[in-house]
Design an enzyme around this catalytic site. Structure first.
Site, PDB file in Angstrom:
ATOM      1  N   GLY A 254      52.780-100.021-118.309  1.00  0.00           N
ATOM      2  CA  GLY A 254      51.853 -98.904-118.112  1.00  0.00           C
ATOM      3  C   GLY A 254      51.557 -98.818-116.627  1.00  0.00           C
TER       4      GLY A 254
ATOM      5  N   GLY B  89      49.926 -96.509-114.924  1.00  0.00           N
ATOM      6  CA  GLY B  89      48.853 -95.579-114.574  1.00  0.00           C
ATOM      7  C   GLY B  89      47.885 -96.231-113.599  1.00  0.00           C
TER       8      GLY B  89
ATOM      9  N   GLY C  96      47.271-100.062-114.478  1.00  0.00           N
ATOM     10  CA  GLY C  96      48.520-100.816-114.330  1.00  0.00           C
ATOM     11  C   GLY C  96      48.967-100.913-112.883  1.00  0.00           C
TER      12      GLY C  96
ATOM     13  NE  ARG D 103      35.319 -99.842-123.608  1.00  0.00           N
ATOM     14  CZ  ARG D 103      34.055 -99.976-123.282  1.00  0.00           C
ATOM     15  NH1 ARG D 103      33.119 -99.921-124.195  1.00  0.00           N
ATOM     16  NH2 ARG D 103      33.714-100.176-122.024  1.00  0.00           N
TER      17      ARG D 103
ATOM     18  CG  ASN E 127      45.534 -96.359-126.669  1.00  0.00           C
ATOM     19  OD1 ASN E 127      46.330 -95.463-126.378  1.00  0.00           O
ATOM     20  ND2 ASN E 127      44.429 -96.571-125.989  1.00  0.00           N
TER      21      ASN E 127
ATOM     22  CB  THR F 115      45.783-100.893-124.175  1.00  0.00           C
ATOM     23  OG1 THR F 115      46.875-100.968-123.256  1.00  0.00           O
ATOM     24  CG2 THR F 115      45.742 -99.514-124.814  1.00  0.00           C
ATOM     25  CG  ASN F 116      39.394-100.141-123.728  1.00  0.00           C
ATOM     26  OD1 ASN F 116      38.972-101.190-124.194  1.00  0.00           O
ATOM     27  ND2 ASN F 116      39.137 -99.746-122.493  1.00  0.00           N
TER      28      ASN F 116
ATOM     29  NE  ARG G 172      32.475-101.729-115.515  1.00  0.00           N
ATOM     30  CZ  ARG G 172      33.378-101.265-116.374  1.00  0.00           C
ATOM     31  NH1 ARG G 172      33.270-101.550-117.660  1.00  0.00           N
ATOM     32  NH2 ARG G 172      34.373-100.506-115.960  1.00  0.00           N
TER      33      ARG G 172
ATOM     34  CG  HIS H 236      35.647-104.012-123.379  1.00  0.00           C
ATOM     35  ND1 HIS H 236      34.763-104.249-122.352  1.00  0.00           N
ATOM     36  CD2 HIS H 236      36.469-103.030-122.927  1.00  0.00           C
ATOM     37  CE1 HIS H 236      35.045-103.434-121.346  1.00  0.00           C
ATOM     38  NE2 HIS H 236      36.059-102.687-121.671  1.00  0.00           N
TER      39      HIS H 236
HETATM   40  N1  APR Z   1      55.059 -97.531-122.629  1.00  0.00           N
HETATM   41  C1  APR Z   1      54.749 -97.610-121.316  1.00  0.00           C
HETATM   42  N2  APR Z   1      53.799 -96.870-120.752  1.00  0.00           N
HETATM   43  C2  APR Z   1      53.140 -96.001-121.522  1.00  0.00           C
HETATM   44  C3  APR Z   1      53.381 -95.867-122.910  1.00  0.00           C
HETATM   45  C4  APR Z   1      54.402 -96.675-123.462  1.00  0.00           C
HETATM   46  N3  APR Z   1      54.718 -96.610-124.766  1.00  0.00           N
HETATM   47  N4  APR Z   1      52.538 -94.938-123.400  1.00  0.00           N
HETATM   48  C5  APR Z   1      51.787 -94.504-122.374  1.00  0.00           C
HETATM   49  N5  APR Z   1      52.151 -95.145-121.233  1.00  0.00           N
HETATM   50  C6  APR Z   1      51.636 -95.003-119.882  1.00  0.00           C
HETATM   51  C7  APR Z   1      51.273 -93.577-119.500  1.00  0.00           C
HETATM   52  O1  APR Z   1      52.451 -92.837-119.144  1.00  0.00           O
HETATM   53  C8  APR Z   1      50.361 -93.818-118.310  1.00  0.00           C
HETATM   54  O2  APR Z   1      51.063 -93.814-117.078  1.00  0.00           O
HETATM   55  O3  APR Z   1      50.420 -95.722-119.757  1.00  0.00           O
HETATM   56  C9  APR Z   1      49.799 -95.229-118.558  1.00  0.00           C
HETATM   57  C10 APR Z   1      48.289 -95.243-118.740  1.00  0.00           C
HETATM   58  O4  APR Z   1      47.766 -94.944-117.519  1.00  0.00           O
HETATM   59  P1  APR Z   1      46.466 -94.035-117.304  1.00  0.00           P
HETATM   60  O5  APR Z   1      46.563 -92.830-118.164  1.00  0.00           O
HETATM   61  O6  APR Z   1      46.275 -93.879-115.832  1.00  0.00           O
HETATM   62  O7  APR Z   1      45.298 -94.940-117.922  1.00  0.00           O
HETATM   63  P2  APR Z   1      44.540 -96.159-117.192  1.00  0.00           P
HETATM   64  O8  APR Z   1      43.339 -95.650-116.514  1.00  0.00           O
HETATM   65  O9  APR Z   1      45.523 -96.943-116.419  1.00  0.00           O
HETATM   66  O10 APR Z   1      44.059 -96.987-118.475  1.00  0.00           O
HETATM   67  C11 APR Z   1      44.986 -97.685-119.264  1.00  0.00           C
HETATM   68  O11 APR Z   1      43.429 -99.412-119.813  1.00  0.00           O
HETATM   69  O12 APR Z   1      41.175 -99.674-119.381  1.00  0.00           O
HETATM   70  C12 APR Z   1      42.127 -99.261-120.314  1.00  0.00           C
HETATM   71  O13 APR Z   1      40.952 -97.561-121.590  1.00  0.00           O
HETATM   72  C13 APR Z   1      41.989 -97.790-120.673  1.00  0.00           C
HETATM   73  O14 APR Z   1      43.416 -97.953-122.565  1.00  0.00           O
HETATM   74  C14 APR Z   1      43.348 -97.524-121.229  1.00  0.00           C
HETATM   75  C15 APR Z   1      44.258 -98.416-120.368  1.00  0.00           C
END
Ligand code: APR
Length: 312
Positions: A9, A11, A14, A92, A99, A123-124, A155, A179
């Site tokens: 992930g 994002g 990550g 969440r 998820n 992941t949440n 926090r 959480h």
């Molecule tokens: N495999 C790999 N990556 C994936 C998949 C998958 N099957 N499905 C989704 N993704 C990627 C998305 O493309 C995205 O880039 O996971 C990433 C999630 O990134 P963001 O949307 O920026 O979310 P982020 O803020 O990083 O949070 C991720 O952490 O804190 C928790 O609640 C939050 O569950 C969330 C997770």
């Protein structure tokens, strides 16, 4: 040989987690995402910062859209952040089913190539996703850990340090439970330079800090408008990765699979654990008052509802 950490992930959480691990030179980092391009671009950008930062850690980014995880093989730690973030007004728990599908697919793929890895789930909804990863992976409970307590405690420490105008380094906060909004910040076990919080802060102010801690994630979501927190979550994940890779035997609050500890069985809940090279090396049990135990049970009950929905 350098250690290897895969971050699934790419994002906000990550990529900042990967960046912290890479920049600190803790391990080579593989950043993966279903998106094609962004993980490679972010990893290349990270790699190009190495000469300036003076780290020899490598960073690569790959897309796993085709299901190809080869690059992640033999990772020491796999941090899972893949999924959908919380939007304003969304709890969440709303994220649960969407998820779960992501976690299942990711875990099935990574454990085949890294059978000895330690999984850190971000992941949440965190506790339920950690439980899903545990069940899907078939790994021993010592090698599947949820990241939440380090973040929630950080926090709380931030708010305590601000209230007392003291260094954050003086503050040790103690948050148990899931959480979620019913997490259990324990003032009695939280200290400033060894002094229990109730001796330093009035009951009302303490209550306000506890409430703000419980709603800490939502506070950031509401400010950001899109997406959820990532600086503190990634710092928390990196601290856990460091404790494992350096075999620090560091006691940190993490979500782990309980089998009777704290009177809770067959459920991931946040408790203090010792993190080292083998993952969760010990679960630390502390005495709780009846009120504290009731609050922990309530929080565990919320986690139980989610895992029951998922059947994991
Ligand atoms: N495999 C790999 N990556 C994936 C998949 C998958 N099957 N499905 C989704 N993704 C990627 C998305 O493309 C995205 O880039 O996971 C990433 C999630 O990134 P963001 O949307 O920026 O979310 P982020 O803020 O990083 O949070 C991720 O952490 O804190 C928790 O609640 C939050 O569950 C969330 C997770």
């Amino acid at each position: 040989m350098r250690k290897k950490v895969t971050v699934v992930g790419g994002g906000f959480v990550g990529s900042t987690t990967a960046q912290r691990i890479h920049d600190a030179g803790l391990a080579d980092v593989v950043l993966t995402d279903i998106l094609d391009g962004p993980p490679a671009g972010k990893a290349l950008d990270m790699a190009e910062s190495a000469p300036i930062l003076g780290t020899d850690a490598h960073a690569v980014g790959i897309t796993t859209a085709s299901g190809d995880y080869k690059e992640t093989a033999n990772s020491d730690v796999v941090v899972i952040t893949a999924g959908f973030p919380r939007k304003p007004g969304m709890s969440r728990d709303d994220l649960l089913k969407a998820n779960y599908d992501v976690i299942k697919a990711v875990v099935e793929a990574v454990v085949k190539l890294s059978p000895n890895a330690i999984l850190i789930v971000i992941t949440n909804p965190l506790d339920a996703m950690a439980q899903a990863a545990f069940k899907v992976s078939g790994f021993p409970k010592s090698r599947v850990i949820g990241m939440a307590g380090v973040l929630d405690s950080a926090r709380m420490s931030t708010f305590v340090a601000a209230e007392l105008n003291v260094s954050v380094e003086n503050v040790h906060s103690f948050v148990l439970g899931g959480h979620g909004d019913d997490m259990v910040p324990l003032a009695r076990y939280s200290t400033v330079a060894g002094i229990p919080l109730p001796e330093l802060i009035s009951k009302e102010k303490l209550e306000a800090i506890i409430t703000r801690t419980r709603k800490g994630g939502a506070e950031i979501v509401n400010l950001l408008k899109t997406g959820s927190a990532y600086y503190a979550p990634s710092a928390a994940a990196a601290e856990m990765v460091e404790a494992i890779l350096k075999d620090k035997k560091k006691i940190l609050p993490c979500a782990v699979y309980l089998e009777g500890e704290y009177g809770i069985k067959g459920l991931f809940v946040g408790v203090p654990v010792k993190l080292g090279a083998r993952g969760v090396e010990q679960i630390i049990e502390i005495k709780l008052t009846p009120d504290e135990k009731a609050a922990l049970d309530k929080s565990a009950g919320s986690v139980r509802e989610l895992v029951n929905v998922l059947g994991v």
